[in-house]
Write an enzyme that holds these catalytic residues in place. Structure first.
Site, PDB file in Angstrom:
ATOM      1  N   ASN A 171       0.835  -1.210   0.000  1.00 57.20           N
ATOM      2  CA  ASN A 171       0.000   0.000   0.000  1.00 57.20           C
ATOM      3  C   ASN A 171       0.866   1.256   0.000  1.00 57.20           C
ATOM      4  O   ASN A 171       0.540   2.243  -0.655  1.00 57.20           O
ATOM      5  CB  ASN A 171      -0.966   0.002   1.185  1.00 57.20           C
ATOM      6  CG  ASN A 171      -2.185  -0.847   0.902  1.00 57.20           C
ATOM      7  OD1 ASN A 171      -3.073  -0.448   0.157  1.00 57.20           O
ATOM      8  ND2 ASN A 171      -2.217  -2.053   1.448  1.00 57.20           N
TER       9      ASN A 171
ATOM     10  N   HIS B 268      -8.497  -1.345   6.142  1.00 56.28           N
ATOM     11  CA  HIS B 268      -8.735  -2.662   6.741  1.00 56.28           C
ATOM     12  C   HIS B 268      -9.367  -3.582   5.695  1.00 56.28           C
ATOM     13  O   HIS B 268     -10.278  -3.174   4.970  1.00 56.28           O
ATOM     14  CB  HIS B 268      -9.666  -2.508   7.953  1.00 56.28           C
ATOM     15  CG  HIS B 268      -9.870  -3.798   8.692  1.00 56.28           C
ATOM     16  ND1 HIS B 268      -8.893  -4.345   9.497  1.00 56.28           N
ATOM     17  CD2 HIS B 268     -10.916  -4.653   8.718  1.00 56.28           C
ATOM     18  CE1 HIS B 268      -9.340  -5.487  10.000  1.00 56.28           C
ATOM     19  NE2 HIS B 268     -10.567  -5.694   9.541  1.00 56.28           N
TER      20      HIS B 268
HETATM   21  C1  GRF Z   1      -3.441  -4.610   3.939  1.00 59.29           C
HETATM   22  O1  GRF Z   1      -4.178  -5.669   3.410  1.00 59.29           O
HETATM   23  C2  GRF Z   1      -4.272  -3.779   4.871  1.00 59.29           C
HETATM   24  O2  GRF Z   1      -5.635  -3.841   4.604  1.00 59.29           O
HETATM   25  C3  GRF Z   1      -4.001  -4.385   6.216  1.00 59.29           C
HETATM   26  O3  GRF Z   1      -2.671  -4.803   6.163  1.00 59.29           O
HETATM   27  C4  GRF Z   1      -2.297  -5.095   4.823  1.00 59.29           C
HETATM   28  C5  GRF Z   1      -1.016  -4.383   4.557  1.00 59.29           C
HETATM   29  O4  GRF Z   1      -0.418  -4.798   3.366  1.00 59.29           O
HETATM   30  N1  GRF Z   1      -4.290  -3.426   7.262  1.00 59.29           N
HETATM   31  P1  GRF Z   1       0.842  -4.057   2.787  1.00 59.29           P
HETATM   32  O5  GRF Z   1       1.947  -4.075   3.857  1.00 59.29           O
HETATM   33  O6  GRF Z   1       0.459  -2.674   2.411  1.00 59.29           O
HETATM   34  O7  GRF Z   1       1.258  -4.885   1.610  1.00 59.29           O
END
Ligand code: GRF
Length: 189
Positions: free
Chosen positions: A14, A109
């Protein structure tokens, strides 16, 4: 340019999606730092490659949550961060952070909140047999995944999909929805 801080504990896909949206001028912001609570998190290297500062800490090295959050807040204020974007940050925010940045902390989330709060939301949703899953972006308060909802996007679950395939679908949506939502928030829309 609005200044944002990304908080993460793990892979940082992300974080990357947000950084790419900025590079592609879809998101008009600057990531001024990344706050990470795991020394081995892959997100640290992802930030370094982009020349973004990171604040890496180990919670158990501090006497209390207040103690490490005080350092985080000082670090954020020094960099004039205006919005905290939690992206896989696996910790509850405490009083110090909430007092300094209350109303300016958001989280993503992998469920349609208020269903399936906490860890392994996708596993919880699979166990419940839900036919529609999704992603939620919400303001952060002292509760676990409980603050006011800002945005949600749902998808139908193919009964043949594995946990991994569902996770891929969740990430696909997250990587579009998070930058879009941050842009809207920063533009006051
Ligand atoms: C995501 O799926 C988010 O929804 C959750 O943790 C994950 C983080 O993934 N809170 P990344 O580290 O961004 O790949």
């Amino acid at each position: 340019m609005k200044k944002i801080a990304v908080f993460a504990s793990g892979t940082g896909t992300n974080f990357e999606a947000i950084a790419e949206a900025i590079e592609n001028q879809k998101l008009h912001a600057e990531i001024v730092c990344v706050v990470v609570d795991k020394v081995n998190a892959a997100v640290i290297e992802k930030a370094r490659k982009r020349n973004i500062d990171s604040f890496v800490f180990t919670a158990k090295d501090y006497a209390s949550k207040e103690a490490y959050e005080k350092e985080i807040v000082a670090y954020l204020q020094e960099r004039e961060a205006e919005l905290c974007v939690l992206a896989g940050y696996m910790r509850l925010c405490g009083e110090v952070l909430l007092n300094a940045y209350g109303g300016r902390i958001i989280n993503i989330h992998p469920s349609l909140l208020p269903a399936f709060k906490g860890k392994d939301a996708i596993g919880q949703a699979i166990a419940a047999g839900v036919k529609v899953m999704g992603v939620t972006i919400h303001y952060v308060d002292a509760s676990l995944d409980g603050g006011k909802i800002i945005a949600q996007r749902a998808f139908d679950v193919d009964p043949l999909w594995s946990h991994e395939e569902i996770e891929t679908q969740v990430h696909k949506i997250e990587h579009i929805l998070y930058p879009e939502t941050i842009e809207k928030l920063l533009e006051g829309k």
